[in-house]
Motif scaffolding. Sequence first.
Motif, PDB file in Angstrom:
ATOM      1  N   ASN A 157      -4.852  -0.226  -3.012  1.00  0.00           N
ATOM      2  CA  ASN A 157      -3.457  -0.075  -3.412  1.00  0.00           C
ATOM      3  C   ASN A 157      -2.886   1.271  -2.990  1.00  0.00           C
ATOM      4  OD1 ASN A 157      -5.148  -1.652  -5.447  1.00  0.00           O
ATOM      5  ND2 ASN A 157      -3.102  -2.439  -5.852  1.00  0.00           N
ATOM      6  N   VAL A 158      -3.716   2.286  -3.057  1.00  0.00           N
ATOM      7  CA  VAL A 158      -3.275   3.654  -2.775  1.00  0.00           C
ATOM      8  C   VAL A 158      -4.295   4.323  -1.872  1.00  0.00           C
ATOM      9  CG1 VAL A 158      -2.673   5.904  -3.767  1.00  0.00           C
ATOM     10  CG2 VAL A 158      -2.141   3.805  -5.036  1.00  0.00           C
ATOM     11  N   LEU A 159      -3.794   5.060  -0.891  1.00  0.00           N
ATOM     12  CA  LEU A 159      -4.644   5.813   0.018  1.00  0.00           C
ATOM     13  C   LEU A 159      -4.177   7.263   0.010  1.00  0.00           C
ATOM     14  CD1 LEU A 159      -5.543   4.643   3.629  1.00  0.00           C
ATOM     15  CD2 LEU A 159      -5.185   7.023   3.052  1.00  0.00           C
ATOM     16  N   ILE A 160      -5.092   8.175  -0.208  1.00  0.00           N
ATOM     17  CA  ILE A 160      -4.768   9.602  -0.227  1.00  0.00           C
ATOM     18  C   ILE A 160      -5.711  10.315   0.730  1.00  0.00           C
ATOM     19  CG2 ILE A 160      -4.523  11.687  -1.620  1.00  0.00           C
ATOM     20  CD1 ILE A 160      -4.385   9.821  -4.106  1.00  0.00           C
ATOM     21  N   TYR A 161      -5.183  10.857   1.816  1.00  0.00           N
ATOM     22  CA  TYR A 161      -6.011  11.700   2.680  1.00  0.00           C
ATOM     23  C   TYR A 161      -5.619  13.150   2.478  1.00  0.00           C
ATOM     24  CZ  TYR A 161      -8.256  14.167   6.392  1.00  0.00           C
ATOM     25  OH  TYR A 161      -9.012  15.093   7.066  1.00  0.00           O
ATOM     26  N   ASP A 162      -6.510  13.900   1.872  1.00  0.00           N
ATOM     27  CA  ASP A 162      -6.341  15.338   1.669  1.00  0.00           C
ATOM     28  C   ASP A 162      -7.378  16.027   2.549  1.00  0.00           C
ATOM     29  OD1 ASP A 162      -6.313  17.959   0.826  1.00  0.00           O
ATOM     30  OD2 ASP A 162      -6.311  17.498  -1.311  1.00  0.00           O
ATOM     31  N   PRO A 163      -6.963  16.741   3.616  1.00  0.00           N
ATOM     32  CA  PRO A 163      -7.942  17.338   4.532  1.00  0.00           C
ATOM     33  C   PRO A 163      -8.879  18.320   3.843  1.00  0.00           C
ATOM     34  CG  PRO A 163      -5.725  18.174   4.971  1.00  0.00           C
ATOM     35  CD  PRO A 163      -5.576  17.016   4.030  1.00  0.00           C
ATOM     36  N   ALA A 164      -8.511  18.798   2.655  1.00  0.00           N
ATOM     37  CA  ALA A 164      -9.413  19.691   1.936  1.00  0.00           C
ATOM     38  C   ALA A 164     -10.743  19.019   1.634  1.00  0.00           C
ATOM     39  CB  ALA A 164      -8.750  20.141   0.635  1.00  0.00           C
ATOM     40  N   LEU A 165     -10.729  17.702   1.474  1.00  0.00           N
ATOM     41  CA  LEU A 165     -11.969  16.984   1.185  1.00  0.00           C
ATOM     42  C   LEU A 165     -12.870  16.870   2.413  1.00  0.00           C
ATOM     43  CD1 LEU A 165     -10.691  14.105  -1.134  1.00  0.00           C
ATOM     44  CD2 LEU A 165     -12.021  16.102  -1.791  1.00  0.00           C
ATOM     45  N   SER A 166     -12.334  17.205   3.586  1.00  0.00           N
ATOM     46  CA  SER A 166     -13.139  17.184   4.806  1.00  0.00           C
ATOM     47  C   SER A 166     -13.798  18.532   5.070  1.00  0.00           C
ATOM     48  CB  SER A 166     -12.265  16.812   6.013  1.00  0.00           C
ATOM     49  OG  SER A 166     -11.698  15.527   5.854  1.00  0.00           O
ATOM     50  N   ALA A 167     -13.556  19.501   4.196  1.00  0.00           N
ATOM     51  CA  ALA A 167     -14.123  20.838   4.396  1.00  0.00           C
ATOM     52  C   ALA A 167     -15.642  20.775   4.423  1.00  0.00           C
ATOM     53  CB  ALA A 167     -13.657  21.771   3.281  1.00  0.00           C
ATOM     54  N   GLY A 168     -16.213  21.401   5.448  1.00  0.00           N
ATOM     55  CA  GLY A 168     -17.660  21.495   5.524  1.00  0.00           C
ATOM     56  C   GLY A 168     -18.379  20.243   5.971  1.00  0.00           C
ATOM     57  N   LEU A 169     -17.659  19.239   6.436  1.00  0.00           N
ATOM     58  CA  LEU A 169     -18.325  18.024   6.912  1.00  0.00           C
ATOM     59  C   LEU A 169     -19.293  18.356   8.046  1.00  0.00           C
ATOM     60  CD1 LEU A 169     -15.584  15.238   7.196  1.00  0.00           C
ATOM     61  CD2 LEU A 169     -17.508  15.285   5.606  1.00  0.00           C
ATOM     62  N   PRO A 170     -20.465  17.747   8.076  1.00  0.00           N
ATOM     63  CA  PRO A 170     -21.334  17.942   9.240  1.00  0.00           C
ATOM     64  C   PRO A 170     -20.695  17.337  10.488  1.00  0.00           C
ATOM     65  CG  PRO A 170     -22.215  16.252   7.769  1.00  0.00           C
ATOM     66  CD  PRO A 170     -21.062  16.876   7.052  1.00  0.00           C
ATOM     67  N   ASP A 171     -21.051  17.889  11.635  1.00  0.00           N
ATOM     68  CA  ASP A 171     -20.426  17.447  12.883  1.00  0.00           C
ATOM     69  C   ASP A 171     -20.582  15.950  13.109  1.00  0.00           C
ATOM     70  OD1 ASP A 171     -19.562  19.990  13.536  1.00  0.00           O
ATOM     71  OD2 ASP A 171     -21.293  20.444  14.802  1.00  0.00           O
ATOM     72  N   TRP A 172     -21.750  15.392  12.784  1.00  0.00           N
ATOM     73  CA  TRP A 172     -21.978  13.978  13.081  1.00  0.00           C
ATOM     74  C   TRP A 172     -21.039  13.081  12.291  1.00  0.00           C
ATOM     75  CZ3 TRP A 172     -23.746  10.588   9.286  1.00  0.00           C
ATOM     76  CH2 TRP A 172     -24.316  11.154   8.150  1.00  0.00           C
ATOM     77  N   VAL A 173     -20.566  13.564  11.126  1.00  0.00           N
ATOM     78  CA  VAL A 173     -19.587  12.798  10.353  1.00  0.00           C
ATOM     79  C   VAL A 173     -18.178  13.054  10.881  1.00  0.00           C
ATOM     80  CG1 VAL A 173     -18.578  12.393   8.086  1.00  0.00           C
ATOM     81  CG2 VAL A 173     -21.034  12.818   8.293  1.00  0.00           C
ATOM     82  N   MET A 224       0.831  -1.204   0.000  1.00  0.00           N
ATOM     83  CA  MET A 224       0.000   0.000   0.000  1.00  0.00           C
ATOM     84  C   MET A 224       0.861   1.248   0.000  1.00  0.00           C
ATOM     85  SD  MET A 224      -2.746   1.401   2.853  1.00  0.00           S
ATOM     86  CE  MET A 224      -4.274   0.697   2.243  1.00  0.00           C
ATOM     87  N   THR A 225       0.477   2.229  -0.790  1.00  0.00           N
ATOM     88  CA  THR A 225       1.093   3.548  -0.766  1.00  0.00           C
ATOM     89  C   THR A 225       0.141   4.507  -0.075  1.00  0.00           C
ATOM     90  OG1 THR A 225       2.261   3.134  -2.844  1.00  0.00           O
ATOM     91  CG2 THR A 225       2.021   5.426  -2.167  1.00  0.00           C
ATOM     92  N   VAL A 226       0.650   5.277   0.878  1.00  0.00           N
ATOM     93  CA  VAL A 226      -0.192   6.179   1.662  1.00  0.00           C
ATOM     94  C   VAL A 226       0.318   7.612   1.524  1.00  0.00           C
ATOM     95  CG1 VAL A 226      -1.055   6.747   3.963  1.00  0.00           C
ATOM     96  CG2 VAL A 226      -0.689   4.354   3.325  1.00  0.00           C
ATOM     97  N   HIS A 227      -0.573   8.512   1.163  1.00  0.00           N
ATOM     98  CA  HIS A 227      -0.287   9.941   1.132  1.00  0.00           C
ATOM     99  C   HIS A 227      -1.173  10.621   2.170  1.00  0.00           C
ATOM    100  CE1 HIS A 227       1.716   9.739  -2.916  1.00  0.00           C
ATOM    101  NE2 HIS A 227       0.835   8.774  -3.108  1.00  0.00           N
TER     102      HIS A 227
END
Length: 463
Positions: free
Chosen positions: A251-267, A52-55
């Motif tokens: 195979n690949v994991l990419i966590y970009d915190p920009a994609l968490s923008a605006g998440l509702p609190d329960w998520v 696995m490749t992790v970013h």
Amino acid sequence: TPAIITQRTAGSGFIANPPAAFFTRRFLSKSPIVMSSATLHSIPPEHIPAGMTVHVNKPFLPTSVSGAGFAFCDLYPKRRIIILTSAFFEEIEKLGSKKVFVVANRSSVKFIEGDGRLIQTLESKDLLAAPVCTSIGMGGGEEGLLQACDAAYECGADCILTVGGGAVQDAGKLIRLWLTTKDNGDVAEASSAAASVEGIQAAQKQDPMPALHPQIAVPNSFAMAEATKVAGLTTKANTKSGAAHEDMIPNVLIYDPALSAGLPDWVRFGTALRGIEHAVGAVTHPKSNEDIRSRALTGLAILKENIEKLKETPECSVAQSNVYVGGFMAIRALNTGCYPALGHLVENQYSARFGVHQGSCSGILCARIMDSHYEKSEELQKRISAAMGDASTPAPRLVRDLAGSLPGVSHEHTQVNVTDDMLGEFTQWMFDNHLPRYNSLSPKGFSRVDDILGMMTKPLDKL
């Protein structure tokens, strides 16, 4: 680059270069810039599955000046940092994929559709296999999953990109597993048959397992489904099912915190609390060992510290990334020889039965389950207390108080409309169908249905 790039493949070793100060940035949306000079944690190589490749904190998509894809550094506040790299297209090139099937939460589509964004770019490169699939609902409902499996086959997909929460990440694994059956006449499902839960479950038993198409997992929260070999789904009968195989890990994991923008609190906070659940389960599991516990406790400490920071500044990129790192370490510890834990299993069943998000399942049940076996796991739970920063307070109370402080997370059955009668029927079903398994997962066994009911309903102020 403001990125941690970690990779673990056979013989390749580990690459990590976290900066002392983190450069925050804006994504292609209009999210506010949140700056921080806090330390950014990295994932130790031993936590990353082979292959696995992790970013973490590397941009999912390329950005530009016109797209507001710049950042300001705390150390050089007048300097604009332009980020022109894209983890996704780097990995697509490495994989050699030609037909990318995209599965996304409906709430994540806004990040990937529109001028200059992912879908348009895939189309321009003739890489998009089909329109974005948004049929996956909370918990991975059977109907939407099977629709996605058939759509991926019909378009000839050779790579699955999953953008969103845990149900979407699990769906990507199950789609890949299903696709292996279409070229394997030994599997009971005929190549012309539509996808089915039975066919997916049969596919996990193939020996040898055919090569799965690659998956690039891009999570928007902290559920951590993308870090495991297991994939769950909720059947039409509201029971939890799924499949598991080592080759199902993306195979690949990419966590970009920009994609968490605006998440509702329960998520946001619900999935963060799941990380606490995973760590607790790894520490107290009867099959755990010192190596697993050490990994889980390290992840737990990172999680607790940064969840507290998220409560103050929910959009903080550094805190979100650190919650992701801590959560990854916790789930990988749990998956190293002791999956599932008692709490993980019971809460998944509760979620499927009552349609409750798993974050609130942890808020309602995690501390209660810990308390039920405290007399047998007290010494281990003291280590949990220490990792959470308060060695003098019993761990069930610390988890209770943390869950009770999280916005959008329920901590009582009544908050999710689960009545005493519903709980009575559920615990009877648990006792009748799963008692031996619960006893294999719990430090303290159950002998009567009332033992289970007592665990599920103990007043939180009595922990």
